[in-house]
Design a protein around this motif. Structure first.
Motif, PDB file in Angstrom:
ATOM      1  N   TYR A  83      -9.039 -20.821   1.531  1.00  0.00           N
ATOM      2  CA  TYR A  83      -8.615 -21.652   0.414  1.00  0.00           C
ATOM      3  C   TYR A  83      -9.782 -22.512  -0.084  1.00  0.00           C
ATOM      4  N   GLU A  96      -0.524 -23.561  -4.957  1.00  0.00           N
ATOM      5  CA  GLU A  96      -1.185 -24.296  -3.880  1.00  0.00           C
ATOM      6  C   GLU A  96      -0.628 -23.848  -2.527  1.00  0.00           C
ATOM      7  N   PRO A  97      -1.404 -24.052  -1.470  1.00  0.00           N
ATOM      8  CA  PRO A  97      -0.951 -23.631  -0.138  1.00  0.00           C
ATOM      9  C   PRO A  97       0.382 -24.265   0.240  1.00  0.00           C
ATOM     10  N   ARG A  98       1.182 -23.454   0.886  1.00  0.00           N
ATOM     11  CA  ARG A  98       2.466 -23.932   1.385  1.00  0.00           C
ATOM     12  C   ARG A  98       2.813 -23.166   2.640  1.00  0.00           C
ATOM     13  N   VAL A  99       3.703 -23.738   3.402  1.00  0.00           N
ATOM     14  CA  VAL A  99       4.174 -23.108   4.626  1.00  0.00           C
ATOM     15  C   VAL A  99       5.650 -22.797   4.446  1.00  0.00           C
ATOM     16  N   GLU A 100       5.993 -21.533   4.585  1.00  0.00           N
ATOM     17  CA  GLU A 100       7.381 -21.111   4.444  1.00  0.00           C
ATOM     18  C   GLU A 100       8.119 -21.290   5.773  1.00  0.00           C
ATOM     19  N   ARG A 105       2.033 -18.963   5.999  1.00  0.00           N
ATOM     20  CA  ARG A 105       1.225 -19.910   5.218  1.00  0.00           C
ATOM     21  C   ARG A 105       0.619 -19.092   4.094  1.00  0.00           C
ATOM     22  N   PHE A 107      -1.091 -19.018  -0.207  1.00  0.00           N
ATOM     23  CA  PHE A 107      -1.425 -19.525  -1.530  1.00  0.00           C
ATOM     24  C   PHE A 107      -1.710 -18.324  -2.420  1.00  0.00           C
ATOM     25  N   SER A 132       1.298 -27.853   7.777  1.00  0.00           N
ATOM     26  CA  SER A 132       1.209 -27.936   6.324  1.00  0.00           C
ATOM     27  C   SER A 132      -0.205 -28.274   5.903  1.00  0.00           C
ATOM     28  N   ASP A 134      -0.816 -29.674   3.054  1.00  0.00           N
ATOM     29  CA  ASP A 134      -0.699 -30.837   2.186  1.00  0.00           C
ATOM     30  C   ASP A 134      -0.969 -32.089   3.022  1.00  0.00           C
ATOM     31  N   ALA A 137       1.934 -34.423   3.535  1.00  0.00           N
ATOM     32  CA  ALA A 137       2.954 -33.903   4.448  1.00  0.00           C
ATOM     33  C   ALA A 137       2.490 -34.049   5.885  1.00  0.00           C
TER      34      ALA A 137
END
Length: 158
Positions: A83, A96-100, A105, A107, A132, A134, A137
């Motif tokens: 990233y 943007e990067p996110r964690v499901e 993880r 993006f 995360s 973020d 977060a």
């Protein structure tokens, strides 16, 4: 049947820009190219082919279609590092990067023709929230963990 290789073939308006994008930002090498066609391979085994829309090699009912509703998904060893590298190279991050919740993880970026590329790695689903990308977060999770520790410590003292 013995399949010796696989490739994802995508129709785009401008083959050269999609080929250059994967070469520059994702480490692919162009193995074949002709007018309206480029085949790329990656040292880790992935193969991608770009074909210009309208070529007669495509079935007539697909010639005018674009690569839509299809994502190229690349699983990587170090998602946060990829990233940061792609951002530093000027690649526009489209998600943007996110964690499901299931531990993915992810993006997204898009190449100049709008081909969506998903960059992903996998984490333990139970640890997903703690990882995360973020910072707010992470700070919230850290504060919550500190509060829980303080509460547990106070409870143990009484």
């Amino acid at each position: 049947m013995r399949i010796t290789s696989t490739a994802t073939c995508l129709t785009v308006d401008e083959v050269t820009s999609s080929s250059a994008f994967l070469t520059r930002h994702f480490g692919f090498q162009e193995t074949m190219a002709a007018d309206g066609f480029a085949a790329l391979s990656h040292p880790d085994g992935a193969n991608v082919v770009f074909v210009r829309r309208g070529l007669e090699v495509l079935p007539e009912d697909l010639r005018d279609d674009r690569a839509r509703g299809v994502l190229l998904a690349f699983t990587v060893a170090d998602l946060p590092a990829e990233y940061e590298r792609l951002r530093a190279e000027g690649v526009i991050i489209t998600m943007e990067p996110r964690v499901e919740p299931w531990g993915e993880r992810v993006f997204l970026v898009s190449d100049p023709n709008g081909v969506v590329i998903e960059v992903v790695d996998w984490v333990d689903a139970d640890a997903a929230a703690a990882l995360s990308l973020d910072p707010s977060a992470t700070a919230t999770a850290s504060a919550a963990a500190s509060a829980a520790t303080a509460t547990a410590s106070a409870t143990a003292d009484h």
